[in-house]
Design an enzyme around this catalytic site. Structure first.
Site, PDB file in Angstrom:
ATOM      1  N   ARG A 122       0.845  -1.192   0.000  1.00 20.27           N
ATOM      2  CA  ARG A 122       0.000   0.000   0.000  1.00 20.27           C
ATOM      3  C   ARG A 122       0.881   1.244   0.000  1.00 20.27           C
ATOM      4  O   ARG A 122       2.084   1.166   0.234  1.00 20.27           O
ATOM      5  CB  ARG A 122      -0.931   0.017   1.215  1.00 20.27           C
ATOM      6  CG  ARG A 122      -0.213   0.069   2.560  1.00 20.27           C
ATOM      7  CD  ARG A 122      -1.203   0.149   3.701  1.00 20.27           C
ATOM      8  NE  ARG A 122      -0.529   0.381   4.975  1.00 20.27           N
ATOM      9  CZ  ARG A 122      -1.147   0.650   6.119  1.00 20.27           C
ATOM     10  NH1 ARG A 122      -2.460   0.721   6.139  1.00 20.27           N
ATOM     11  NH2 ARG A 122      -0.470   0.844   7.233  1.00 20.27           N
ATOM     12  N   GLU A 161      -3.381   7.730   6.881  1.00 22.93           N
ATOM     13  CA  GLU A 161      -2.038   7.665   7.463  1.00 22.93           C
ATOM     14  C   GLU A 161      -0.990   8.192   6.481  1.00 22.93           C
ATOM     15  O   GLU A 161      -0.008   7.516   6.143  1.00 22.93           O
ATOM     16  CB  GLU A 161      -1.696   6.243   7.900  1.00 22.93           C
ATOM     17  CG  GLU A 161      -2.557   5.759   9.055  1.00 22.93           C
ATOM     18  CD  GLU A 161      -2.146   4.391   9.579  1.00 22.93           C
ATOM     19  OE1 GLU A 161      -2.471   4.081  10.733  1.00 22.93           O
ATOM     20  OE2 GLU A 161      -1.506   3.632   8.842  1.00 22.93           O
ATOM     21  N   GLU A 318      -8.002   5.238  14.952  1.00 22.54           N
ATOM     22  CA  GLU A 318      -7.661   3.815  14.982  1.00 22.54           C
ATOM     23  C   GLU A 318      -6.911   3.481  16.260  1.00 22.54           C
ATOM     24  O   GLU A 318      -6.029   4.224  16.691  1.00 22.54           O
ATOM     25  CB  GLU A 318      -6.745   3.427  13.816  1.00 22.54           C
ATOM     26  CG  GLU A 318      -7.355   3.403  12.442  1.00 22.54           C
ATOM     27  CD  GLU A 318      -6.343   2.933  11.399  1.00 22.54           C
ATOM     28  OE1 GLU A 318      -5.395   2.188  11.783  1.00 22.54           O
ATOM     29  OE2 GLU A 318      -6.469   3.313  10.228  1.00 22.54           O
ATOM     30  N   TRP A 326       1.666  -6.737  13.025  1.00 11.31           N
ATOM     31  CA  TRP A 326       2.904  -6.280  12.412  1.00 11.31           C
ATOM     32  C   TRP A 326       4.081  -6.191  13.385  1.00 11.31           C
ATOM     33  O   TRP A 326       5.165  -5.756  13.014  1.00 11.31           O
ATOM     34  CB  TRP A 326       2.683  -4.924  11.747  1.00 11.31           C
ATOM     35  CG  TRP A 326       1.818  -3.975  12.529  1.00 11.31           C
ATOM     36  CD1 TRP A 326       0.471  -3.792  12.384  1.00 11.31           C
ATOM     37  CD2 TRP A 326       2.223  -3.095  13.583  1.00 11.31           C
ATOM     38  NE1 TRP A 326       0.013  -2.847  13.272  1.00 11.31           N
ATOM     39  CE2 TRP A 326       1.067  -2.402  14.032  1.00 11.31           C
ATOM     40  CE3 TRP A 326       3.440  -2.820  14.197  1.00 11.31           C
ATOM     41  CZ2 TRP A 326       1.099  -1.465  15.054  1.00 11.31           C
ATOM     42  CZ3 TRP A 326       3.469  -1.892  15.223  1.00 11.31           C
ATOM     43  CH2 TRP A 326       2.312  -1.220  15.637  1.00 11.31           C
ATOM     44  N   LYS A 367      -4.971  -9.955   8.269  1.00  8.78           N
ATOM     45  CA  LYS A 367      -6.014 -10.891   8.698  1.00  8.78           C
ATOM     46  C   LYS A 367      -5.846 -11.321  10.155  1.00  8.78           C
ATOM     47  O   LYS A 367      -6.792 -11.782  10.782  1.00  8.78           O
ATOM     48  CB  LYS A 367      -6.061 -12.102   7.783  1.00  8.78           C
ATOM     49  CG  LYS A 367      -4.809 -12.945   7.691  1.00  8.78           C
ATOM     50  CD  LYS A 367      -5.014 -14.098   6.707  1.00  8.78           C
ATOM     51  CE  LYS A 367      -3.741 -14.909   6.511  1.00  8.78           C
ATOM     52  NZ  LYS A 367      -2.721 -14.139   5.753  1.00  8.78           N
TER      53      LYS A 367
END
EC number: 3.2.1.23
Length: 680
Positions: A122, A161, A318, A326, A367
């Site tokens: 991304r 972000e 968030e 991560w 996920k």
């Protein structure tokens, strides 16, 4: 601003009263249509009243360069509105679709070593790419024109972000934009050459076209070039934010615009204090990094977000319900931590508590990142904890819209100093600017003393004490401001490697600490950093690491509070304080760590008369976070331990999180208590 967002989308119940917002990133495009109605039903069950939609949906909204698909998003927004859930609609520009990067690979970022960052993850776009900007704004216009009057729309969420993965781009686009930025900053090449000190190493420029970003070089790149490139990179992202914002304001002038900052950990590429004025309300993302200072860091980041927001309410866009995906080891949150983490942000001024994400993904890189609805579904302890938090936030509706009361102590946080103090070719490569600031904050928490994180753009006069750790970059105007602050009765505390350079990263000559030398009444001829693992003892039984200074007292009224007992500086001053007007200016010349600062701080705070509001037995165990509210004061107390903690001597109506037995509050393990006290 935040507390009134829901008035734009009251839903079927028509309730427009101010309340705390609660929700998540919602990614319905990851799920079949059959799941959507269940999502809305569960949102109502959990008390969700706002979601961010469309963040990574560009490829779904625009399948090819010439085709568009808004039907699914129309249906999602209709369902959410019918369910009483407002929508913070993202502009979806965070990640360009494969067709765009295939047709225009020139939008892809380039590293300092010349490597291209390819699609597959991304944020694979250059902030300065005119091609990317054209396509992104085309998408933004389509979204704004289509949903400008949709009743679910409560706010715009620009990109996502910004700069998380693409803050430093060294491409040819970036080089051209960097030169234009420098032209605007310096006007002439002579001024730039002077600011960059290009007489050193034969770097003098004779044409603007010769200037490049600090790409991979044979040795250390020019330090001012590095600092300016950091400033430029933050500004380039800010320029993209402005471009999307301006278009949204043109089409939907009554819909507020925000973007989610990342005030956490070592995310330092974006000068959020500078960005805050560009949006209608500040939003932040925060994730806990498990470790010995995880609670301190969470509080620090929430507090700094409030400082960036100027003390006004802000939006927690968030955080996580439990584990992330991560970190090297992704630890699940223990019972009570979901609520404690959330309410700590509310205590520091958040009027919205949102998570990534609503429903845990079944596929993709995230996920295993927790969500409000986990893989186990709604019949789970995690979802029950989420619904309980929703009920708690509903009960705290009276807090919505209230500002924090300023603390007596302010800790100054400065992006230029953060960037410059950690560059190469310095006395030590071991210095960590944020860690030093965090240590001072953590020590104050242990002492039960509230402190506000503030920036150099803040009204510094609001605080009786200013702590400015490693305030490395001090322009002349800031030096005058700090001197005026002390002369008017404020008490300044600063540290090693402060006052050393001006805004061009040029050393203030005449001895250290440079711009603050006369104010502090001391002089240092040469730095004396310590090797990794070395330490020195001070005569107050504390231990210093990282740094020492060979201090000479230059003013008759400078007091030596602490001396070095061992090491090369044995017998010399380690901590000094000098009266200045009606105030004082103190200097701490070594890194003391949290334990050492807990010992020293009471002496440093004594001239200001700053003490804890908490009884002695609760100090360190309970965080006296903040008082909020104009009409009634809401006092938040956070139990930092896994045990019950008694807190005697505090009056007020208990809204949640504590029991009262004969005038003593008891906070349960990991609990957050909220008391409503009458305004004084």
């Amino acid at each position: 601003m935040i507390s009134t967002l829901l008035s734009r989308s009251a839903g079927p119940d028509g309730d427009t009263a101010p309340r705390l917002l609660f929700g998540a990133d919602y990614n319905p495009e990851q799920w079949p249509r059959s799941v959507w109605e269940e999502d809305v039903r569960l949102m109502r069950e959990a008390g969700v009243n706002v979601v961010s939609v469309g963040i990574f949906s560009w490829a779904r909204l625009q399948p090819t360069a010439d085709t568009w698909d808004f039907g699914w998003l129309d249906e999602v927004l209709d369902l959410l509105h019918e369910g009483g859930v407002g929508v913070d609609l993202a502009t979806a520009t965070a990640s360009p679709p494969p067709w765009l990067t295939t047709a225009h690979p020139e939008v892809l970022p380039v590293t300092a070593t010349g490597e291209t960052l390819w699609p597959g993850a991304r944020q694979h776009w250059r902030p300065t790419s005119p091609v990317f900007r054209e396509y992104a704004l085309r998408l933004v216009r389509k979204l704004a024109e289509r949903y400008r009057d949709h009743p679910a729309l409560v706010a715009w969420h620009v990109n996502n972000e910004l700069g998380c993965h693409n803050v430093y781009d060294h491409s040819d686009d970036a080089a051209r934009a960097f030169r234009e930025w420098l032209r605007e900053r310096y006007r002439t090449l002579d001024a730039l050459n002077d600011a960059w000190g290009t007489a050193f190493w034969s770097q003098r420029y004779s044409a603007w076209e010769q200037i490049l970003p600090p790409r991979l070089a044979a040795s250390h790149p020019n330090p001012t070039q590095q600092l300016d490139f950091k400033r430029f990179s933050s500004d380039a992202l800010k320029d993209h934010l402005r471009a999307e914002r301006d278009l949204l304001r043109e089409i939907t002038p009554d819909v507020p615009v925000t973007t989610n900052f990342m005030v956490m950990g070592n995310t330092k590429g974006m000068d959020y204090a500078d960005w805050a004025g560009e949006i209608d309300f500040v939003s932040n993302d925060h994730y806990v990094h498990p470790g010995p200072q995880d609670r301190d860091e969470l509080s620090f980041s929430a507090n700094l977000t409030s400082g960036i927001a100027g003390g006004r309410p802000w939006f927690l866009m968030e955080h996580s319900t439990s584990a992330v995906n991560w970190q090297p080891v992704n630890v699940a949150k223990r019972p009570g931590e979901l609520a404690r983490d959330s309410l700590l942000h509310v205590a520091h001024g958040a009027d919205a508590v949102c998570f990534f994400q609503w429903r845990q993904s079944a596929a993709g890189a995230e996920k295993y990142h927790s969500a409000m609805v986990p893989h186990a579904g709604a019949d789970s302890d995690l979802f029950r904890a989420v619904a309980e938090l929703g009920a708690t936030l509903k009960a705290l509706a009276p807090v919505a819209g209230s500002e924090r009361e300023p603390a007596a102590v302010g800790i100054v946080y400065d992006w230029d100093s953060w960037w410059a103090s950690e560059q190469d070719s310095h006395p030590t490569a071991l210095l960590r600017y944020r860690q030093e600031a965090l240590d001072w904050y953590a020590a104050l928490l242990r002492l039960g003393i509230r402190a506000d994180l503030v920036t150099t753009r803040s009204d510094l006069q609001r605080h009786q004490v200013l702590i400015a750790p490693v305030l490395h970059v001090v322009p002349a105007d800031l030096a005058k401001t700090l001197t005026r602050y002390t002369e008017q009765g404020g008490h300044l505390i600063t540290t090693y490697f402060s006052g050393i350079v001006d805004e061009h990263d040029h050393v203030w000559l005449g001895g250290y600490p440079g711009a603050l030398r006369d104010l502090l009444g001391i002089r240092v001829e040469e730095f004396a950093p310590l090797l990794d693992g070395d330490a020195v003892e001070l005569d107050d039984a504390t231990t210093g690491t990282l740094w020492t200074d060979r201090i000479t007292v230059t003013a008759d009224d400078t007091d030596v509070l602490v001396r070095y007992r061992t090491g090369e500086q044995a017998g010399r001053p380690a901590v000094t304080r000098r009266p200045s007007g009606r105030g004082t200016a103190a200097y701490v010349s070594t890194r003391l760590g949290v334990d050492g600062l807990v010992t020293l701080l009471p002496r440093l705070l004594e001239p200001a008369g700053v003490r804890s509001e908490l009884p002695e037995g609760a100090r360190g165990s309970v965080e006296p976070v903040v008082r909020r509210g104009p009409e009634g004061r809401f006092l938040f107390l956070v139990n930092r331990t896994d045990d019950d903690v008694p807190v005697p001597g505090l009056d007020g109506e208990i809204l949640l999180g504590a029991t009262d037995t004969d005038g003593t509050l008891t906070l349960g393990p990991r609990a957050v208590a909220v008391l409503r006290q009458p305004a004084s």
